[in-house]
Scaffold this active site. Sequence first.
Site, short mmCIF file in Angstrom:
data_model
loop_
_atom_site.label_atom_id
_atom_site.label_comp_id
_atom_site.label_asym_id
_atom_site.label_seq_id
_atom_site.Cartn_x
_atom_site.Cartn_y
_atom_site.Cartn_z
N HIS A 1 26.90 -8.48 65.37
CA HIS A 1 27.73 -7.89 66.52
C HIS A 1 28.94 -7.61 66.25
CE1 HIS A 1 24.62 -9.63 69.70
NE2 HIS A 1 24.44 -10.25 68.78
N GLY B 1 21.65 -18.32 70.07
CA GLY B 1 21.47 -17.24 70.80
C GLY B 1 20.73 -15.92 70.31
N GLN B 2 20.23 -16.17 69.09
CA GLN B 2 19.47 -15.09 68.46
C GLN B 2 18.23 -14.75 69.29
OE1 GLN B 2 18.28 -15.52 64.22
NE2 GLN B 2 17.87 -13.06 64.40
N HIS C 1 21.46 -8.62 62.30
CA HIS C 1 22.21 -7.81 62.98
C HIS C 1 23.63 -8.39 63.21
CE1 HIS C 1 20.11 -9.99 66.13
NE2 HIS C 1 21.25 -9.74 66.98
N ASN D 1 24.40 -14.25 65.33
CA ASN D 1 23.77 -15.36 65.72
C ASN D 1 22.58 -15.56 64.96
OD1 ASN D 1 25.62 -15.43 68.11
ND2 ASN D 1 24.33 -13.92 69.30
N ASP E 1 25.48 -1.92 71.89
CA ASP E 1 24.66 -3.03 72.63
C ASP E 1 24.38 -2.72 74.26
OD1 ASP E 1 24.15 -6.25 71.81
OD2 ASP E 1 24.02 -5.62 73.89
N ILE E 2 23.01 -2.82 74.53
CA ILE E 2 22.73 -2.33 75.69
C ILE E 2 23.14 -3.08 76.81
CG2 ILE E 2 20.55 -3.79 75.91
CD1 ILE E 2 19.08 -1.05 76.80
P1 AMP Z 1 21.06 -11.48 69.72
O1 AMP Z 1 20.98 -12.32 71.04
O2 AMP Z 1 22.20 -11.89 68.86
O3 AMP Z 1 19.74 -11.45 69.01
O4 AMP Z 1 21.49 -10.05 69.86
C1 AMP Z 1 20.63 -8.98 70.47
C2 AMP Z 1 21.23 -8.00 71.05
O5 AMP Z 1 20.51 -7.13 71.26
C3 AMP Z 1 21.84 -8.29 72.45
O6 AMP Z 1 23.33 -8.68 72.50
C4 AMP Z 1 21.03 -7.35 73.33
O7 AMP Z 1 21.84 -7.13 74.47
C5 AMP Z 1 20.94 -6.11 72.40
N1 AMP Z 1 19.87 -5.43 72.84
C6 AMP Z 1 18.50 -5.64 73.20
N2 AMP Z 1 17.89 -4.49 73.57
C7 AMP Z 1 18.56 -3.41 73.05
C8 AMP Z 1 18.53 -2.07 73.15
N3 AMP Z 1 17.35 -1.61 73.35
N4 AMP Z 1 19.43 -1.49 72.64
C9 AMP Z 1 20.60 -1.82 72.31
N5 AMP Z 1 20.88 -3.23 72.16
C10 AMP Z 1 20.00 -3.89 72.67
#
Ligand code: AMP
Length: 119
Positions: free
Chosen positions: A107, A98-99, A105, A92, A35-36
């Site tokens: 986490h 929080g999605q 995906h 999520n 995760d970024i």
């Molecule tokens: P959600 O909020 O459950 O939809 O999770 C989306 C996740 O994607 C968040 O935790 C972000 O930090 C992560 N995210 C967004 N952009 C990127 C990216 N380019 N590379 C890796 N993770 C990312």
Amino acid sequence: MAGEPQADCLFCKIVAGDVPATVVRETDNVVAFRDINPQAPTHVLVIPKVHYPDAASLALAEPALAAELLREAGEIAAQEKTVEPGYRIVFNTGPGAGQTVFHAHAHLLGGRGLEWPPG
Ligand code: AMP
Ligand code: ZN
């Protein structure tokens, strides 16, 4: 259509290699990357390569793939040495939960104490 790549989907772009990611594990059907914006020492996103908007629609359409995603999450937990004392797998689902990315995906979170119940 479910399963088809979506042009405006960030995670479809990561699957296609159009957006870079730190990949920690990959199979024919699943890819996992860091995760970024990590919320724990281990914070890995595990995604199917095909597009479904959330975990439940993935499981409904392709239950074997949903199971593979969970199995891979467990393998990564072992790879990251977070099986002991424990880790958490979170899906999520919906903006209120929080999605923010509407490509299914998991986490995988570990490497620190994880409170229950979560926020
Ligand atoms: P959600 O909020 O459950 O939809 O999770 C989306 C996740 O994607 C968040 O935790 C972000 O930090 C992560 N995210 C967004 N952009 C990127 C990216 N380019 N590379 C890796 N993770 C990312
Ligand atoms: Zn997608």
